[in-house]
Write a protein that holds these residues in place. Sequence first.
Motif, short mmCIF file in Angstrom:
data_model
loop_
_atom_site.label_atom_id
_atom_site.label_comp_id
_atom_site.label_asym_id
_atom_site.label_seq_id
_atom_site.Cartn_x
_atom_site.Cartn_y
_atom_site.Cartn_z
N LEU A 134 37.90 86.49 136.48
CA LEU A 134 38.89 85.91 137.38
C LEU A 134 38.28 85.58 138.72
O LEU A 134 38.60 84.56 139.34
CB LEU A 134 40.07 86.90 137.53
N GLU A 135 37.40 86.45 139.20
CA GLU A 135 36.77 86.19 140.48
C GLU A 135 35.95 84.90 140.43
O GLU A 135 35.96 84.11 141.38
CB GLU A 135 35.87 87.38 140.86
N GLU A 136 35.25 84.69 139.34
CA GLU A 136 34.46 83.46 139.21
C GLU A 136 35.37 82.22 139.18
O GLU A 136 35.07 81.20 139.79
CB GLU A 136 33.60 83.51 137.94
N MET A 137 36.51 82.33 138.47
CA MET A 137 37.42 81.18 138.42
C MET A 137 38.03 80.92 139.79
O MET A 137 38.19 79.77 140.21
CB MET A 137 38.54 81.45 137.40
N ASN A 138 38.39 82.01 140.54
CA ASN A 138 38.97 81.83 141.87
C ASN A 138 37.96 81.19 142.81
O ASN A 138 38.32 80.33 143.63
CB ASN A 138 39.44 83.17 142.42
N THR A 139 36.73 81.63 142.71
CA THR A 139 35.68 81.03 143.54
C THR A 139 35.55 79.54 143.26
O THR A 139 35.45 78.71 144.17
CB THR A 139 34.34 81.74 143.31
N TYR A 140 35.56 79.20 141.97
CA TYR A 140 35.44 77.79 141.57
C TYR A 140 36.64 76.99 142.08
O TYR A 140 36.49 75.91 142.64
CB TYR A 140 35.33 77.71 140.04
N ASN A 141 37.87 77.55 141.88
CA ASN A 141 39.09 76.83 142.31
C ASN A 141 39.12 76.65 143.83
O ASN A 141 39.57 75.62 144.34
CB ASN A 141 40.33 77.57 141.85
N LYS A 142 38.62 77.67 144.55
CA LYS A 142 38.61 77.58 146.01
C LYS A 142 37.70 76.45 146.47
O LYS A 142 38.04 75.67 147.35
CB LYS A 142 38.15 78.92 146.59
N GLU A 143 36.53 76.35 145.82
CA GLU A 143 35.59 75.28 146.21
C GLU A 143 36.17 73.90 145.90
O GLU A 143 35.98 72.96 146.67
CB GLU A 143 34.26 75.46 145.49
N VAL A 144 36.88 73.79 144.78
CA VAL A 144 37.36 72.47 144.35
C VAL A 144 38.60 72.05 145.12
O VAL A 144 38.70 70.95 145.66
CB VAL A 144 37.61 72.47 142.83
N TYR A 145 39.57 72.97 145.18
CA TYR A 145 40.89 72.57 145.69
C TYR A 145 41.07 72.85 147.19
O TYR A 145 41.81 72.14 147.88
CB TYR A 145 41.99 73.27 144.90
N ASN A 146 40.45 73.93 147.71
CA ASN A 146 40.62 74.23 149.13
C ASN A 146 39.57 73.55 149.99
O ASN A 146 39.86 73.03 151.07
CB ASN A 146 40.57 75.74 149.37
N GLU A 147 38.33 73.55 149.47
CA GLU A 147 37.25 72.98 150.26
C GLU A 147 36.94 71.52 149.88
O GLU A 147 36.14 70.88 150.53
CB GLU A 147 35.99 73.84 150.10
N GLY A 148 37.55 71.07 148.79
CA GLY A 148 37.36 69.66 148.39
C GLY A 148 36.00 69.34 147.81
O GLY A 148 35.58 68.19 147.82
N ASN A 149 35.31 70.34 147.29
CA ASN A 149 33.98 70.13 146.70
C ASN A 149 34.14 69.81 145.21
O ASN A 149 34.25 70.70 144.38
CB ASN A 149 33.11 71.37 146.89
N LYS A 150 34.18 68.52 144.90
CA LYS A 150 34.38 68.13 143.50
C LYS A 150 33.12 68.29 142.66
O LYS A 150 33.13 68.05 141.45
CB LYS A 150 34.88 66.69 143.42
N ASN A 151 32.00 68.66 143.26
CA ASN A 151 30.74 68.89 142.52
C ASN A 151 30.48 70.38 142.30
O ASN A 151 29.36 70.78 142.01
CB ASN A 151 29.57 68.28 143.27
N ALA A 152 31.53 71.18 142.49
CA ALA A 152 31.37 72.62 142.30
C ALA A 152 31.02 72.94 140.85
O ALA A 152 31.51 72.30 139.93
CB ALA A 152 32.65 73.35 142.72
N LEU A 153 30.20 73.95 140.66
CA LEU A 153 29.75 74.35 139.33
C LEU A 153 30.14 75.80 139.08
O LEU A 153 30.13 76.62 139.99
CB LEU A 153 28.23 74.19 139.20
N VAL A 154 30.44 76.09 137.83
CA VAL A 154 30.70 77.49 137.47
C VAL A 154 29.36 78.18 137.25
O VAL A 154 28.34 77.54 137.01
CB VAL A 154 31.57 77.57 136.19
N ASP A 155 29.40 79.52 137.30
CA ASP A 155 28.16 80.27 137.09
C ASP A 155 27.67 80.09 135.66
O ASP A 155 28.45 79.83 134.74
CB ASP A 155 28.38 81.76 137.39
N LYS A 156 26.36 80.29 135.51
CA LYS A 156 25.75 80.10 134.20
C LYS A 156 26.26 81.09 133.18
O LYS A 156 26.30 80.80 131.99
CB LYS A 156 24.23 80.21 134.32
N ASP A 157 26.64 82.30 133.62
CA ASP A 157 27.09 83.31 132.68
C ASP A 157 28.59 83.25 132.42
O ASP A 157 29.15 84.11 131.74
CB ASP A 157 26.71 84.71 133.18
N PHE A 158 29.27 82.22 132.93
CA PHE A 158 30.72 82.12 132.76
C PHE A 158 31.10 81.99 131.28
O PHE A 158 31.99 82.68 130.78
CB PHE A 158 31.26 80.94 133.57
#
Length: 450
Positions: free
Chosen positions: A395-419
Amino acid sequence: MVKKLAILLLFCYSFIKIEAQVNCFANVAIDKHSVYAQEPFKATVTVSTATWYTAPLDFDNIQISNAFILPFSRTFSTMLTVNGKQYASLQFYFIVFPYKPGNYSFPAINIRVETPPLGSSTSQKVTINTSPQKFVVKDIPQKFKGENWFVAKNVYVSEHWNKSLNNLKVGDVLKRTVVIDAKGTLPQFIPGFKNDSLDWASVYPDDPDLADTRDDYDANGKRTQTITYLLEKEGTFEMPAINIAWWNPYASRLYKRSAAGATLHVKANPNLGMLTTLKDSLSAFSAAKEAVHQHKGALRIYGILWYWFLLYALIALCLTYVVVRMIIAAYKKIRQRRRLYVVSEPYWFKKFLSAQNKTGSVVNALYAWWDRWIAKDKFPSVNQTLQDGQDKHILEEMNTYNKEVYNEGNKNALVDKDFKTLIRQLRKERTSTNEPARQVDERQDLWEES
């Protein structure tokens, strides 16, 4: 002025016609200029043009006195170089079989050609001719005078009898069929063989059957002859051998082959009342009956008796029907399995694992799989399920990803390799095996970020 113009136009027309003739020519080459009677030689005709042909060649029939001419329709194309220029050439050939000694010539041939002259794409009809080629036909060598002169590349002789030669008795009728298969000659030249009279049997030779068995390159012939013997005396007798001799012009020597003779043991026959009648019938009708017999018989299709052909065709149709039905059934089964598979949980989990690690792809694929996954303590929401479980690190990894995409507007955000590895472990631990997998309509489209 008009007269000069007409002369000039006539001169130009004549020049064009001559130019077309100059760039199209033909010649004949024969491979032997001296042969024995019946010895064949090959005449090759080559027609060349500096451009190309726009229609098939047309030429007159060829006749040579005291000779058979065998034309071969197969045409060979090639390129020839003459005086440093390239010419498109067509070659065809004849095989000539002279049968009487003397001095002869292969005649000139008029050939009508359609070809454009150099520098033009419009074809013109021109007539070209070849030069005659002389040849000499030699007489039969003196040492073979009186013999059956026969020229061939090779000869095969075979024979068969209509019945076994064991347990013969007076009054029996034997038929001996001899086949002479000659290569490199015409069937008309294959000589017959002597049918000497026998004091212990009457001999009735049938008319020979001549067959032209030429191939694409050479002349060949076959002579088949049947001799009927009516056995009239008891005792032991020798059936004479049949010898065939021929001259091989390529090896320049005489060869011989034969159909071996046979020793016949003829026993007495107490019932000879029909012998005279049988002898009269054979004398009058044997050749005619055999000829009629050869022409009668059941209809054949491609060499197969018509009823066998129909049976084979019916079997082939039945087998074709069965094979087609099997293919259709297999196709339907595979298609149904495919339709069930593409709406199954394993299929969508596989799509999740293969999703590219770019904006929206992994998470969208995760949601599509989540809708089809049946698990213990699973909620429709991914976040709610992960909060209630022991998988808060996912969940922490998904929240980090969602924060980068939707709050910070980083559409090039990547999930961790071990996701994906963590999700695979979660699926393994919590998949329910007691409930059927949820099926999602295959027409449901996967949501994609725009």
